[in-house]
Design an enzyme around this catalytic site. Structure first.
Site, PDB file in Angstrom:
ATOM      1  N   HIS A 148       0.860  -1.208   0.062  1.00 52.40           N
ATOM      2  CA  HIS A 148      -0.048   0.511   0.425  1.00 52.40           C
ATOM      3  C   HIS A 148       0.808   1.425   0.034  1.00 52.40           C
ATOM      4  O   HIS A 148      -0.106   2.292  -0.102  1.00 52.40           O
ATOM      5  CB  HIS A 148      -1.213  -0.066   1.230  1.00 52.40           C
ATOM      6  CG  HIS A 148      -1.785  -1.230   0.933  1.00 52.40           C
ATOM      7  ND1 HIS A 148      -1.020  -1.779   2.049  1.00 52.40           N
ATOM      8  CD2 HIS A 148      -2.832  -1.650   0.954  1.00 52.40           C
ATOM      9  CE1 HIS A 148      -2.557  -3.284   2.330  1.00 52.40           C
ATOM     10  NE2 HIS A 148      -3.076  -2.811   1.274  1.00 52.40           N
ATOM     11  N   GLY A 158      -6.996  12.007   7.782  1.00 54.55           N
ATOM     12  CA  GLY A 158      -8.059  11.234   6.669  1.00 54.55           C
ATOM     13  C   GLY A 158      -7.731  11.538   5.250  1.00 54.55           C
ATOM     14  O   GLY A 158      -7.406  10.612   4.501  1.00 54.55           O
ATOM     15  N   ARG A 181      -5.882  16.607   2.123  1.00 53.09           N
ATOM     16  CA  ARG A 181      -5.221  17.983   3.322  1.00 53.09           C
ATOM     17  C   ARG A 181      -3.707  17.452   3.563  1.00 53.09           C
ATOM     18  O   ARG A 181      -3.137  18.465   3.842  1.00 53.09           O
ATOM     19  CB  ARG A 181      -5.783  17.131   4.325  1.00 53.09           C
ATOM     20  CG  ARG A 181      -5.908  18.508   5.225  1.00 53.09           C
ATOM     21  CD  ARG A 181      -6.941  17.758   6.617  1.00 53.09           C
ATOM     22  NE  ARG A 181      -7.621  18.129   6.757  1.00 53.09           N
ATOM     23  CZ  ARG A 181      -8.576  17.463   7.217  1.00 53.09           C
ATOM     24  NH1 ARG A 181      -7.947  16.267   8.590  1.00 53.09           N
ATOM     25  NH2 ARG A 181     -10.185  17.807   6.774  1.00 53.09           N
ATOM     26  N   ARG A 241      -3.213   4.186  -4.938  1.00 53.01           N
ATOM     27  CA  ARG A 241      -4.532   4.129  -4.626  1.00 53.01           C
ATOM     28  C   ARG A 241      -4.488   5.385  -4.133  1.00 53.01           C
ATOM     29  O   ARG A 241      -6.066   6.013  -3.435  1.00 53.01           O
ATOM     30  CB  ARG A 241      -5.218   3.626  -3.227  1.00 53.01           C
ATOM     31  CG  ARG A 241      -4.758   1.987  -3.448  1.00 53.01           C
ATOM     32  CD  ARG A 241      -5.614   0.956  -2.332  1.00 53.01           C
ATOM     33  NE  ARG A 241      -5.280  -0.615  -2.657  1.00 53.01           N
ATOM     34  CZ  ARG A 241      -6.804  -1.432  -2.930  1.00 53.01           C
ATOM     35  NH1 ARG A 241      -7.456  -0.368  -2.872  1.00 53.01           N
ATOM     36  NH2 ARG A 241      -6.722  -2.797  -3.464  1.00 53.01           N
ATOM     37  N   ARG A 263      -1.988  11.969  13.993  1.00 57.22           N
ATOM     38  CA  ARG A 263      -3.620  11.926  13.649  1.00 57.22           C
ATOM     39  C   ARG A 263      -3.699  13.816  13.693  1.00 57.22           C
ATOM     40  O   ARG A 263      -4.007  14.013  15.228  1.00 57.22           O
ATOM     41  CB  ARG A 263      -4.257  10.996  13.561  1.00 57.22           C
ATOM     42  CG  ARG A 263      -5.871  11.284  13.039  1.00 57.22           C
ATOM     43  CD  ARG A 263      -6.925  10.328  13.231  1.00 57.22           C
ATOM     44  NE  ARG A 263      -7.946  10.435  13.418  1.00 57.22           N
ATOM     45  CZ  ARG A 263      -8.354  11.295  12.738  1.00 57.22           C
ATOM     46  NH1 ARG A 263      -8.085  11.368  11.065  1.00 57.22           N
ATOM     47  NH2 ARG A 263     -10.044  11.472  12.755  1.00 57.22           N
ATOM     48  N   GLY A 317      -6.961  15.601  12.032  1.00 56.91           N
ATOM     49  CA  GLY A 317      -8.385  15.336  11.128  1.00 56.91           C
ATOM     50  C   GLY A 317      -9.214  16.421  12.394  1.00 56.91           C
ATOM     51  O   GLY A 317      -9.129  16.948  12.773  1.00 56.91           O
ATOM     52  N   SER A 318     -10.835  16.114  11.497  1.00 62.86           N
ATOM     53  CA  SER A 318     -12.082  16.748  12.173  1.00 62.86           C
ATOM     54  C   SER A 318     -12.729  15.580  12.947  1.00 62.86           C
ATOM     55  O   SER A 318     -12.550  14.560  12.979  1.00 62.86           O
ATOM     56  CB  SER A 318     -12.535  16.861  10.913  1.00 62.86           C
ATOM     57  OG  SER A 318     -12.690  16.063  10.239  1.00 62.86           O
ATOM     58  N   GLU A 374     -14.867  10.707  16.459  1.00 65.31           N
ATOM     59  CA  GLU A 374     -14.109  10.410  15.077  1.00 65.31           C
ATOM     60  C   GLU A 374     -14.396   8.791  14.545  1.00 65.31           C
ATOM     61  O   GLU A 374     -14.909   8.504  15.190  1.00 65.31           O
ATOM     62  CB  GLU A 374     -13.062  11.670  15.260  1.00 65.31           C
ATOM     63  CG  GLU A 374     -12.200  10.986  16.507  1.00 65.31           C
ATOM     64  CD  GLU A 374     -10.566   9.813  16.258  1.00 65.31           C
ATOM     65  OE1 GLU A 374     -10.511   9.530  15.213  1.00 65.31           O
ATOM     66  OE2 GLU A 374     -10.781   8.594  16.913  1.00 65.31           O
ATOM     67  N   MET A 375     -13.303   8.406  13.914  1.00 67.19           N
ATOM     68  CA  MET A 375     -13.412   7.138  13.480  1.00 67.19           C
ATOM     69  C   MET A 375     -11.812   6.493  13.671  1.00 67.19           C
ATOM     70  O   MET A 375     -12.129   5.526  12.864  1.00 67.19           O
ATOM     71  CB  MET A 375     -14.041   6.925  12.380  1.00 67.19           C
ATOM     72  CG  MET A 375     -15.539   7.577  12.488  1.00 67.19           C
ATOM     73  SD  MET A 375     -16.348   7.780  10.780  1.00 67.19           S
ATOM     74  CE  MET A 375     -16.505   6.155  10.988  1.00 67.19           C
ATOM     75  N   GLU A 376     -10.832   6.841  13.568  1.00 67.58           N
ATOM     76  CA  GLU A 376      -9.592   6.127  13.310  1.00 67.58           C
ATOM     77  C   GLU A 376      -8.426   6.297  14.900  1.00 67.58           C
ATOM     78  O   GLU A 376      -7.340   5.295  14.195  1.00 67.58           O
ATOM     79  CB  GLU A 376      -8.586   7.217  12.624  1.00 67.58           C
ATOM     80  CG  GLU A 376      -9.565   7.292  11.197  1.00 67.58           C
ATOM     81  CD  GLU A 376     -10.320   7.755  10.710  1.00 67.58           C
ATOM     82  OE1 GLU A 376     -11.362   7.237   9.960  1.00 67.58           O
ATOM     83  OE2 GLU A 376     -10.522   9.188  11.370  1.00 67.58           O
ATOM     84  N   SER A 410     -15.127  20.590  13.756  1.00 70.44           N
ATOM     85  CA  SER A 410     -15.475  20.724  12.537  1.00 70.44           C
ATOM     86  C   SER A 410     -17.284  20.851  12.677  1.00 70.44           C
ATOM     87  O   SER A 410     -18.083  21.186  11.417  1.00 70.44           O
ATOM     88  CB  SER A 410     -15.375  19.316  11.376  1.00 70.44           C
ATOM     89  OG  SER A 410     -15.455  18.045  11.492  1.00 70.44           O
ATOM     90  N   ASP A 411     -17.430  19.548  13.594  1.00 72.01           N
ATOM     91  CA  ASP A 411     -19.341  19.845  13.309  1.00 72.01           C
ATOM     92  C   ASP A 411     -19.700  19.731  14.873  1.00 72.01           C
ATOM     93  O   ASP A 411     -19.120  19.091  15.847  1.00 72.01           O
ATOM     94  CB  ASP A 411     -20.640  18.476  12.855  1.00 72.01           C
ATOM     95  CG  ASP A 411     -19.571  18.264  11.338  1.00 72.01           C
ATOM     96  OD1 ASP A 411     -20.400  18.510  10.668  1.00 72.01           O
ATOM     97  OD2 ASP A 411     -18.640  17.944  11.524  1.00 72.01           O
ATOM     98  N   ARG A 420     -12.956  21.993   5.900  1.00 72.16           N
ATOM     99  CA  ARG A 420     -12.506  21.314   6.714  1.00 72.16           C
ATOM    100  C   ARG A 420     -10.709  20.698   5.818  1.00 72.16           C
ATOM    101  O   ARG A 420     -10.323  19.986   6.461  1.00 72.16           O
ATOM    102  CB  ARG A 420     -12.900  19.752   6.595  1.00 72.16           C
ATOM    103  CG  ARG A 420     -14.044  20.139   7.422  1.00 72.16           C
ATOM    104  CD  ARG A 420     -15.106  18.428   7.648  1.00 72.16           C
ATOM    105  NE  ARG A 420     -15.691  17.807   6.170  1.00 72.16           N
ATOM    106  CZ  ARG A 420     -17.253  18.671   6.117  1.00 72.16           C
ATOM    107  NH1 ARG A 420     -17.536  19.133   6.937  1.00 72.16           N
ATOM    108  NH2 ARG A 420     -17.413  18.049   5.442  1.00 72.16           N
TER     109      ARG A 420
END
Length: 248
Positions: free
Chosen positions: A20, A36, A40, A59, A103, A105-106, A195-197, A219-220, A233
């Site tokens: 990868h 992410g 960015r 990718r 990391r 991120g938002s 968040e997700m990570e 961000s929200d 973002r």
């Protein structure tokens, strides 16, 4: 600042390539920033780094290495979710010798009084993911950030006059949740944002004995439903980026 190019190699990386990541001989620095969004990563390289070179296009997960105030630093997108960031950070740590992973991120704010563009620095990352189960631990593992990096990041935010919240975040596998009350339950436990990570990043770092941190821009606002735009973002979260670069 210079524009990223596909110029000549800096020097060979620790391993030539993985499934990868294909640096084509460009060095990946021991410190890497991990947004992410790969666009960015490109924005950060173009805006903040000198002599930036592209080290990955596999990718379209763009990665760049350059210098910041004379010190080498890399930046690379990781995609969305724990499976994606865990894949990339495993290869960065074990195949390319990265030691400090940050990391950026938002996030969606869960607590009252938190506003758009506030900074969140994750001390820990609760999660609904099963990622840590692979280690077959005899209990519940708490994914934590590196205090060394966290302390530096909070100091950098204070010096810039940025409003920074430090504490627990939620790394969720679910963006569109069928349970309409799930955020309320995490909010009652004092979780700052979702968040997700980060939990995947912290688990990988802990298992390898390296340092990791996660820094976010709100961000929200999930109580008031205020939100930023996709364009904001991608490129307007410069305060968070400057804090992360101080860790190089």
């Amino acid at each position: 600042m210079s524009t990223p190019t596909d110029g000549p190699p800096v020097r060979p990386a620790g391993r030539s390539s993985t499934p990868h990541i294909d640096p084509k001989g460009v060095e990946i620095a021991e410190t890497i920033l991990l947004p992410g969004d790969p666009l960015r990563a490109k924005f950060i390289a173009e805006t903040f780094l000198d002599d930036a070179r592209c080290f990955n296009e596999v990718r379209n997960m763009l990665g760049f290495t350059g210098t910041y105030r004379g010190r080498p630093v890399s930046v690379m997108g990781t995609g969305m979710g724990i499976p994606s960031i865990s894949l990339y950070t495993h290869e960065l740590i074990h195949d390319f010798g990265v030691k400090n992973l940050v990391r950026i991120g938002s996030c969606g704010a869960l607590q009252e009084g938190m506003e758009l563009y506030d900074i969140v620095i994750a001390q820990g990352a609760s999660t609904d993911s099963a990622y840590v189960r692979q280690f077959d631990l005899p209990g519940t593992f708490a994914p934590l950030s590196s205090y060394r990096l966290l302390e530096k990041a909070k100091r950098a935010a204070d010096q810039r006059g940025l409003r920074a919240h430090v504490g627990n975040v939620l790394s969720s596998d679910i963006f569109y949740n069928a349970d309409s009350e799930v955020n309320d339950r995490w909010r009652r436990m004092g979780v700052l944002a979702v968040e997700m990570e980060s939990a995947g990043l912290f688990v990988n770092a802990a298992a390898a004995g390296v340092d990791a941190l996660a820094i976010f821009t709100v961000s929200d606002q999930l109580i008031t439903h205020a939100a930023t735009t996709p364009e904001e973002r991608q490129s307007a979260f410069t305060g968070m980026m400057e804090i992360a670069l101080e860790l190089v």
